[in-house]
Design an enzyme around this catalytic site. Structure first.
Site, short mmCIF file in Angstrom:
data_model
loop_
_atom_site.label_atom_id
_atom_site.label_comp_id
_atom_site.label_asym_id
_atom_site.label_seq_id
_atom_site.Cartn_x
_atom_site.Cartn_y
_atom_site.Cartn_z
CG HIS B 102 -1.72 1.24 1.42
ND1 HIS B 102 -1.82 1.88 2.65
CD2 HIS B 102 -2.47 1.98 0.57
CE1 HIS B 102 -2.60 2.94 2.52
NE2 HIS B 102 -3.02 3.03 1.28
CG HIS B 121 -2.03 3.50 6.17
ND1 HIS B 121 -0.84 3.47 5.47
CD2 HIS B 121 -2.23 4.79 6.48
CE1 HIS B 121 -0.37 4.70 5.34
NE2 HIS B 121 -1.19 5.53 5.95
#
Lengths: 819, 174
Positions: B102, B121
């Protein structure tokens, strides 16, 4: 085996590639992206001078770099008829997302129509009509002629109430200001169509009527307020999954304690304690997990209420805060009315609320303290209230919405930094239409269709089969009525247009329904339709929308629509042109005369006719001006244009004046009355499992694009239902088994996903998925304003098949990040 | 760029505070600085690199490696149970990149769930199922190494099945 692309290298964006502003097609947050396009034979290099990023791409880039793009951000598309490379990557300079990309938005490029790379081959490219027993391609003129002649005949026979319309009212892909105006001008301007509904509910109404009636527009704050709040209150929302980068880029920094400097600068002379967060949700979500990781468990309070009892909790907050004197009396006096009446009518003790909600008195009291107890030094606590579908699609929508706005107003948390009482949103917004000609409550369209009303149905980017209530029965009825017309069409040679229209009209008189579906892909409801009209989506057309803080941006066209697909606004205009002709042919000149003003050639024409002339602040806004504002755009309403820049409105109601004649917000009486709908009370008694339902991170909306994304379907091959492992054991269900969820409304299918954090007898099913529609088991009951109640659904569960191979290949581990 | 930097700082500060990586058995691998000065044309032929020996790899103890080059951190894991794509006498040794696909934050190994988890995250990848993203934000599953073991028990990586974060060619240098 888990899906892998086996891509080890991507083309580098060359210096000089075209750059386009893009706002994400999907959720309300509207993250900023940039689309780069370049010729198929142009090649970028790793040297800084050889690529558009201006950096050395021959070395490893660091975390959070804006100098990398994943394979999902790349594709080959048509631009002016030629194949070009495209990369759509998050824009680090957009204040909304600061370069973050979600699992949905960062796949925009891969979800484009590509003839070179075979992505999204499901896209509709030509108009299609029911011909010789199946859908067949035809020309626009032919399809529009059939649509107009049948529609005009139905109006001639039944009046305009014979035309039923289902249409988007939102922004982003499948919506936007150009397209809401195009359809709105057709159905509410030229015609006065009352029998109309929106994509996710069976009437033409607001999901948040109460807050509007109180004078408090629902998108009243800005994303920065989540960075400034002392306390965040998340009600029936799951922001990490459904407003991902709003949460990551604005809530998390506050919970991490990283916004202290901003707080001091913007709100000096008061204490800034570490932020706290209250969640109101029967279910433990990944959002709660993330908040606990960042803020620590002692600053996170999860109120896992009994489903549907939010109103009792809010009234208890309101009463307790009033009794303690923690209200903002100056604000109440200056900017509101009917406070005292609300205090009397909504009285709810902590003990009563604890009994109703299943929470402890201590937790309710603690949450009220976190919301409103003055800070050290006496300053008012700044609290932001954010609600979404848990409230909107929940019990007693109108009163519950009013009750939370009461709390926000009482504590002076509207129009101030660190405050706001807002919906979180689903799609972006993009609404500009003439006034809806129907009443309030609006007609319950599905019910009327059941009763055999209506002769022709125009559908715009809606798929009731997946996203409506009582969906099982709706499908049965809809198939029956549209099959009557299909059979009639089969009795006449297609080329005999007059004979065809007569046969269709006769079938309609016998209870049939003629269905026209405007969409970008063949939808589930489209299986019943007689005409499909192919629409273009964002990026294939210029499109404007606003996000959850009213941030208006222009997504620029960077590729061609597939085949002969057109923007919805132009399809609406062409329908209008053909209706004019059709009415003239019927010698209904008065009707024909209504369809003037639809000579738009481009979406910009529709924007200037619609938004520019009709939206608040629209007179300042043009495509050129928006283009210059890039991915940060302007927050609506626009207030002026100076020095080459649009100016806007950071927060609504900052002056203490609300949307009412006297400028005051109104407190509403909203007493608790249990489950509002009788059919829900009976269902709860009869069936053991709560079938809570909603969204998941990986899937956008009804999976209309994701259903062709192997990355998604590999992980989620079937709509899942999260269940407590002990409940599964009791029913003999293993991970991945296909189960039937059923009650007296209907039945549907889901894949069992063991979830230890799920409370016993409380399940959560993915909503709106193509191969397992949660709406099948949702009752037809609606509130007094025809708002459905999807969340309070009870049913039973039984195993129907052992896990199929694709389910066995998925992981059934915990979703929660653990240290 | 300022706000982007803020996010990076937030992630790093959080990461360095230790909450996400202090757990026993965590494969905490800092992001390498990437000091190459030249800009060679990317190559697509993977090197066959020796990453370790069977004797180095113990169940529950992530073994830090780099592949295809020193700037690309990864991990070898002996999972204790045979898995698809696993090598070694027990078919249970797998290798993955440890930069989150990501946003490039360093993943840590959760021994209880046998997942690689991202402190940036909160994404979670299943080491027992080809790096499938159990939940998260990445738009690809976790890049996994194609491994082989020779007669001496040396473990080699011979390729990667997804694009590694932060590079537009998995092999930067020919």
């Amino acid at each position: 085996m888990t899906y892998k692309r086996n891509i080890n290298k991507l083309p580098i964006i060359p210096k000089g590639a075209k750059e386009h502003n893009v706002t994400c097609n999907f959720c309300i947050v509207g993250c900023g992206y940039k689309a780069y396009t370049w010729g198929l034979n142009e090649v970028g290099g790793t040297a800084p001078g050889q690529n558009a990023l201006g950096v050395n791409l021959g070395k490893q880039q660091e975390a959070m770099t804006s100098n990398w793009y994943s394979p999902s951000m790349y594709n080959i598309v048509k631009q002016n008829g030629e194949d070009v490379h495209v990369v759509i990557k998050p824009d680090a300079n957009c204040v909304v997302n600061s370069g973050l990309g979600s699992i949905r938005g960062a796949r925009m490029a891969e979800e484009l129509h590509s003839t070179a790379r075979f992505t999204q081959q499901q896209r509709l490219t030509e108009p299609m009509v029911w011909r010789y027993g199946q859908m067949q391609p035809t020309s626009w003129d032919d399809a529009l002629d059939l649509v107009a002649k049948v529609t005009a005949q139905v109006i001639a026979d039944q009046g305009e109430d014979g035309l039923f319309v289902s249409m988007f009212d939102h922004g982003g892909a499948g919506g936007g200001y150009e397209n809401t105006w195009g359809t709105g001008k057709l159905y509410f301007g030229a015609m006065k169509i009352k029998n109309c509904r929106i994509h996710n509910r069976p009437a033409y109404n607001s999901e948040v009527h109460a807050t509007r009636d109180m004078g408090v527009g629902e998108l009243n704050n800005c994303y920065e307020d989540a960075e400034l709040a002392d306390t965040l209150v998340a009600i029936g929302n799951n922001a990490l999954e459904t407003q991902t980068n709003y949460f990551l880029n604005h809530w998390i920094p506050n919970l991490r304690g990283m916004t202290g400097d901003k707080k001091k600068a913007e709100m000096p002379n008061e204490e800034h304690p570490p932020a706290r967060i209250v969640f109101v949700d029967p279910r433990r979500t990944v959002t709660i997990n993330a908040a606990e990781i960042e803020a620590g468990k002692d600053r996170v309070l999860h109120l896992a209420i009994n489903s549907g009892t939010d109103l009792a909790l809010f009234n208890a907050w309101f009463t307790y805060i009033h009794d303690k004197g923690w209200t903002d009396s100056a604000f109440i006096k200056a900017s509101t009315k009917d406070y005292d009446k609300a205090v009397t009518d909504n009285k709810m003790s902590l003990a009563e609320a604890a009994k109703i909600t299943g929470l402890s008195i201590a937790d309710i009291q603690k949450s009220a303290e976190w919301i409103a107890q003055p800070k050290k030094g006496g300053a008012r606590r700044r609290t932001m209230f954010a609600y979404e579908k848990g409230l909107i699609w929940g019990n007693d929508n109108y009163r519950t919405n009013a009750a939370i706005v009461n709390v926000a107003l009482a504590t002076g948390n509207v129009g101030r930094p660190g405050g706001g009482c807002v919906r979180m949103g689903g799609h972006q917004e993009g609404y500009v239409r003439p006034d809806y000609p129907g009443g309030k409550p609006a007609p319950y369209i599905d019910k009327l269709l059941f009763e055999g009303k209506g002769g022709v149905h125009h559908i715009w980017a809606c798929d009731h089969y997946k996203t409506t209530l009582n969906a099982d029965k709706f499908k049965e009825m809809y198939r029956h009525r549209t099959d009557m017309v299909k059979n009639a069409m089969g009795s006449v040679p297609y080329g005999d247009r007059d004979g065809m229209v007569k046969a269709i009209a006769a079938a309609i008189k016998n209870g049939g329904l003629f269905s026209v579906d405007v969409d970008i892909v063949p939808s589930k409801i489209g299986q019943a339709s007689h005409v499909w009209l192919p629409a273009a989506t964002a990026g294939e057309m210029n499109l404007t929308s606003m996000n959850g803080e009213r941030r208006l941006r222009l997504t620029e066209r960077y590729m061609d629509p597939p085949g002969s697909a057109m923007p919805d606004c132009l399809i609406a205009a062409r329908i209008a042109n053909h209706l004019e002709k059709a009415f003239k042919a019927l010698k209904m000149d008065k009707e024909a005369a209504k369809f003037k003003g639809f000579d738009w050639k481009t979406e910009e024409d529709a924007f200037m006719d619609g938004y520019h002339l009709n939206a608040g602040g629209g007179k300042f806004v043009t495509y050129d001006r928006l283009r210059a504002m890039g991915t940060n755009g302007v927050q609506e309403p626009a207030t002026g244009f100076a020095d080459g820049k649009l100016t806007g409105t950071k927060r609504l109601f900052a002056d203490g004046k609300f949307n009412s004649k006297d400028g005051k917000a109104t407190f509403f009486a909203s007493a608790w009355r249990g489950l509002e709908l009788a059919d829900k009370v009976a269902e709860k008694k009869k069936f053991p499992f709560l079938i809570n339902n909603g969204r998941v991170n990986q899937v956008w909306q009804s999976a209309y694009l994701d259903q062709q994304e192997t990355f998604v379907t590999d992980r989620i091959p079937y709509a899942f239902i999260q269940m407590n492992p002990a409940d599964m054991k009791g029913l003999g269900i293993s991970a991945g088994d296909l189960v039937e969820v059923y009650n007296e409304n209907g039945a549907t299918q889901a894949m069992a996903y063991p979830t230890p954090t799920a409370r016993p007898k409380q399940t959560f099913m993915l909503f709106g998925f193509p191969n397992g529609v949660a709406g099948n088991v949702v009752s037809a009951g609606v509130n007094e304003l025809v708002i459905p109640n999807y969340k309070q659904t009870w049913g039973n569960i039984r195993k129907i098949a052992a896990a199929p191979a694709n389910a066995r290949a998925t992981s059934f581990k915990s979703w929660e990040y653990k240290v | 760029m300022k706000r982007c930097d803020k996010q990076i700082d937030a992630g790093r500060r959080w990461f360095l505070s230790g909450a996400g990586v202090a757990a026993a058995g965590a494969a905490a691998i800092a992001i390498s600085p990437g000091a190459r000065a030249d800009t060679p044309a990317p190559a697509t032929v993977y090197p066959a690199n020796r990453l370790g020996n069977l004797a180095d790899i113990k169940v529950g103890s992530p073994f830090q490696v780099n592949y295809p080059d020193a700037d690309s951190p990864g991990v070898l894991l002996k999972l204790g149970e045979k898995v698809a794509g696993g090598v070694g006498p027990d078919g249970d040794i797998v290798g993955f990149t440890t930069m989150c696909p990501h946003k490039g934050f360093p993943l840590s190994f959760n021994a209880e769930d046998k997942t690689l988890n991202c402190p940036g995250h909160y994404s979670v990848f299943d080491c027992e199922n080809g790096g499938q993203q159990v939940w998260g934000h990445a738009t690809q599953n976790l890049p996994q190494y194609a491994l082989s073991v020779d007669s001496k028990g040396d473990i080699y990586a011979n390729g990667v099945d997804e694009l590694i974060y932060g590079r537009l060619s998995n092999v930067l240098k020919g």
